[in-house]
Design a protein around this motif. Sequence first.
Motif, PDB file in Angstrom:
ATOM      1  N   TYR A  13       0.841  -1.184   0.000  1.00  0.00           N
ATOM      2  CA  TYR A  13       0.000   0.000   0.000  1.00  0.00           C
ATOM      3  C   TYR A  13       0.877   1.235   0.000  1.00  0.00           C
ATOM      4  O   TYR A  13       2.065   1.188   0.314  1.00  0.00           O
ATOM      5  CB  TYR A  13      -0.922   0.033   1.230  1.00  0.00           C
ATOM      6  N   VAL A  14       0.292   2.355  -0.369  1.00  0.00           N
ATOM      7  CA  VAL A  14       0.945   3.659  -0.263  1.00  0.00           C
ATOM      8  C   VAL A  14       0.204   4.447   0.798  1.00  0.00           C
ATOM      9  O   VAL A  14      -1.024   4.562   0.747  1.00  0.00           O
ATOM     10  CB  VAL A  14       0.909   4.422  -1.605  1.00  0.00           C
ATOM     11  N   PRO A 135      -4.868  -2.937  -6.843  1.00  0.00           N
ATOM     12  CA  PRO A 135      -4.483  -3.916  -7.867  1.00  0.00           C
ATOM     13  C   PRO A 135      -3.057  -3.766  -8.373  1.00  0.00           C
ATOM     14  O   PRO A 135      -2.553  -4.665  -9.042  1.00  0.00           O
ATOM     15  CB  PRO A 135      -5.478  -3.633  -8.999  1.00  0.00           C
ATOM     16  N   TRP A 136      -2.402  -2.626  -8.068  1.00  0.00           N
ATOM     17  CA  TRP A 136      -1.051  -2.411  -8.589  1.00  0.00           C
ATOM     18  C   TRP A 136      -1.000  -2.909 -10.031  1.00  0.00           C
ATOM     19  O   TRP A 136      -0.287  -3.847 -10.367  1.00  0.00           O
ATOM     20  CB  TRP A 136      -0.020  -3.118  -7.718  1.00  0.00           C
ATOM     21  N   HIS A 137      -1.778  -2.234 -10.887  1.00  0.00           N
ATOM     22  CA  HIS A 137      -2.058  -2.760 -12.221  1.00  0.00           C
ATOM     23  C   HIS A 137      -0.883  -2.704 -13.192  1.00  0.00           C
ATOM     24  O   HIS A 137      -0.854  -3.445 -14.168  1.00  0.00           O
ATOM     25  CB  HIS A 137      -3.250  -2.023 -12.829  1.00  0.00           C
ATOM     26  N   ARG A 140       5.163  -3.821 -13.611  1.00  0.00           N
ATOM     27  CA  ARG A 140       6.347  -3.710 -12.752  1.00  0.00           C
ATOM     28  C   ARG A 140       5.990  -3.569 -11.278  1.00  0.00           C
ATOM     29  O   ARG A 140       6.847  -3.708 -10.401  1.00  0.00           O
ATOM     30  CB  ARG A 140       7.218  -2.534 -13.208  1.00  0.00           C
ATOM     31  N   HIS A 141       4.722  -3.278 -11.004  1.00  0.00           N
ATOM     32  CA  HIS A 141       4.272  -3.124  -9.626  1.00  0.00           C
ATOM     33  C   HIS A 141       3.509  -4.340  -9.105  1.00  0.00           C
ATOM     34  O   HIS A 141       3.079  -4.336  -7.943  1.00  0.00           O
ATOM     35  CB  HIS A 141       3.375  -1.890  -9.495  1.00  0.00           C
ATOM     36  N   ASN A 142       3.317  -5.360  -9.952  1.00  0.00           N
ATOM     37  CA  ASN A 142       2.533  -6.530  -9.530  1.00  0.00           C
ATOM     38  C   ASN A 142       3.080  -7.171  -8.260  1.00  0.00           C
ATOM     39  O   ASN A 142       2.318  -7.752  -7.476  1.00  0.00           O
ATOM     40  CB  ASN A 142       2.483  -7.571 -10.641  1.00  0.00           C
ATOM     41  N   LYS A 143       4.393  -7.071  -8.045  1.00  0.00           N
ATOM     42  CA  LYS A 143       5.001  -7.689  -6.864  1.00  0.00           C
ATOM     43  C   LYS A 143       4.512  -7.051  -5.566  1.00  0.00           C
ATOM     44  O   LYS A 143       4.687  -7.625  -4.483  1.00  0.00           O
ATOM     45  CB  LYS A 143       6.527  -7.592  -6.945  1.00  0.00           C
ATOM     46  N   ARG A 144       3.902  -5.875  -5.656  1.00  0.00           N
ATOM     47  CA  ARG A 144       3.386  -5.205  -4.472  1.00  0.00           C
ATOM     48  C   ARG A 144       1.988  -5.680  -4.080  1.00  0.00           C
ATOM     49  O   ARG A 144       1.467  -5.288  -3.029  1.00  0.00           O
ATOM     50  CB  ARG A 144       3.354  -3.687  -4.698  1.00  0.00           C
ATOM     51  N   ARG A 145       1.366  -6.492  -4.906  1.00  0.00           N
ATOM     52  CA  ARG A 145       0.017  -6.962  -4.593  1.00  0.00           C
ATOM     53  C   ARG A 145      -0.005  -7.727  -3.273  1.00  0.00           C
ATOM     54  O   ARG A 145       0.895  -8.511  -2.979  1.00  0.00           O
ATOM     55  CB  ARG A 145      -0.507  -7.829  -5.735  1.00  0.00           C
ATOM     56  N   LEU A 146      -1.061  -7.512  -2.520  1.00  0.00           N
ATOM     57  CA  LEU A 146      -1.168  -8.127  -1.202  1.00  0.00           C
ATOM     58  C   LEU A 146      -1.323  -9.642  -1.280  1.00  0.00           C
ATOM     59  O   LEU A 146      -0.763 -10.377  -0.457  1.00  0.00           O
ATOM     60  CB  LEU A 146      -2.371  -7.531  -0.460  1.00  0.00           C
ATOM     61  N   ASP A 170     -12.022  -5.870  -8.787  1.00  0.00           N
ATOM     62  CA  ASP A 170     -12.617  -5.465 -10.061  1.00  0.00           C
ATOM     63  C   ASP A 170     -11.567  -5.399 -11.169  1.00  0.00           C
ATOM     64  O   ASP A 170     -11.801  -4.805 -12.208  1.00  0.00           O
ATOM     65  CB  ASP A 170     -13.335  -4.115  -9.921  1.00  0.00           C
ATOM     66  N   TRP A 171     -10.417  -6.035 -10.936  1.00  0.00           N
ATOM     67  CA  TRP A 171      -9.378  -6.154 -11.953  1.00  0.00           C
ATOM     68  C   TRP A 171      -9.254  -7.625 -12.344  1.00  0.00           C
ATOM     69  O   TRP A 171      -8.857  -8.455 -11.527  1.00  0.00           O
ATOM     70  CB  TRP A 171      -8.032  -5.640 -11.430  1.00  0.00           C
ATOM     71  N   GLU A 172      -9.563  -7.951 -13.593  1.00  0.00           N
ATOM     72  CA  GLU A 172      -9.578  -9.354 -14.017  1.00  0.00           C
ATOM     73  C   GLU A 172      -8.205 -10.004 -13.892  1.00  0.00           C
ATOM     74  O   GLU A 172      -8.093 -11.155 -13.454  1.00  0.00           O
ATOM     75  CB  GLU A 172     -10.080  -9.468 -15.454  1.00  0.00           C
ATOM     76  N   ASP A 173      -7.151  -9.269 -14.242  1.00  0.00           N
ATOM     77  CA  ASP A 173      -5.807  -9.831 -14.134  1.00  0.00           C
ATOM     78  C   ASP A 173      -5.482 -10.214 -12.692  1.00  0.00           C
ATOM     79  O   ASP A 173      -4.905 -11.271 -12.425  1.00  0.00           O
ATOM     80  CB  ASP A 173      -4.787  -8.816 -14.660  1.00  0.00           C
ATOM     81  N   TYR A 174      -5.856  -9.352 -11.758  1.00  0.00           N
ATOM     82  CA  TYR A 174      -5.613  -9.639 -10.343  1.00  0.00           C
ATOM     83  C   TYR A 174      -6.492 -10.801  -9.888  1.00  0.00           C
ATOM     84  O   TYR A 174      -6.065 -11.652  -9.101  1.00  0.00           O
ATOM     85  CB  TYR A 174      -5.898  -8.388  -9.511  1.00  0.00           C
TER      86      TYR A 174
END
Length: 242
Positions: A13-14, A135-137, A140-146, A170-174
Amino acid sequence: MTDLDKRQRIRSYVLRTGRMTQVQKRSLEENWQRWGLEYDGREIAFDAVFGRSGPRTLEIGFGMGQSLVVMAEASPDTNFIGIEVHSPGVGKLLHSMEERGVDNIRVYCHDAVEILCDCIPVGSLDAIQIFFPDPWHKRRHNKRRLIQSPFVARLTSKLKPGGILHLATDWEDYARQMMAVLGSADGLSNTCGKDQFAPRPEYRPLTKFEARGERLGHGVWDLVFSRVTRSEPLVSQGKTPQ
């Protein structure tokens, strides 16, 4: 020592410094002592904190608390613990609790990883819910996903046998990543069958944001998994507990 035990140096999170309204600030000042929980590194004594026993639900990242207060109002016999790092959201939730006469929520304003590791006893929860995490969409930020395997293993350990882990995004990739992570996790079984998303359960309120998204044709994906007992085969993963 796992990456999770090192408190995930990569934050999921930020910490935004959004302005608090006067109502939120007042409610935080006046109601924190009543419903707030200070992080002290010790396990929570649920019955003492709530003044009663009862089913226990943990929500991680409740935002402004709209859905949490509605669920608590609809289930007065359940004891809810909410975790949120953003103080405006905490202030808003406390105000909503006061306004609606809801008394069965207790709140941490702290990092969820530390709360989970230090304050929630193993096998103590009937349900954990995480709705619409960041979603850190950007790739390069996917590694931050919870929702990552080490964190899900920790979540699973906090559930009672038969306890529910409910995620929504609400993000299909996530959503696909969540399904892959939960589908391969030891101790969890998909209540809807292998790789199947769940219809929105009636107990999860439809938020204004979600309703707007639906009108615009945006999708929402719910995942509902249960903690299996040692004698119950992990049907959805094709495994048997070790």
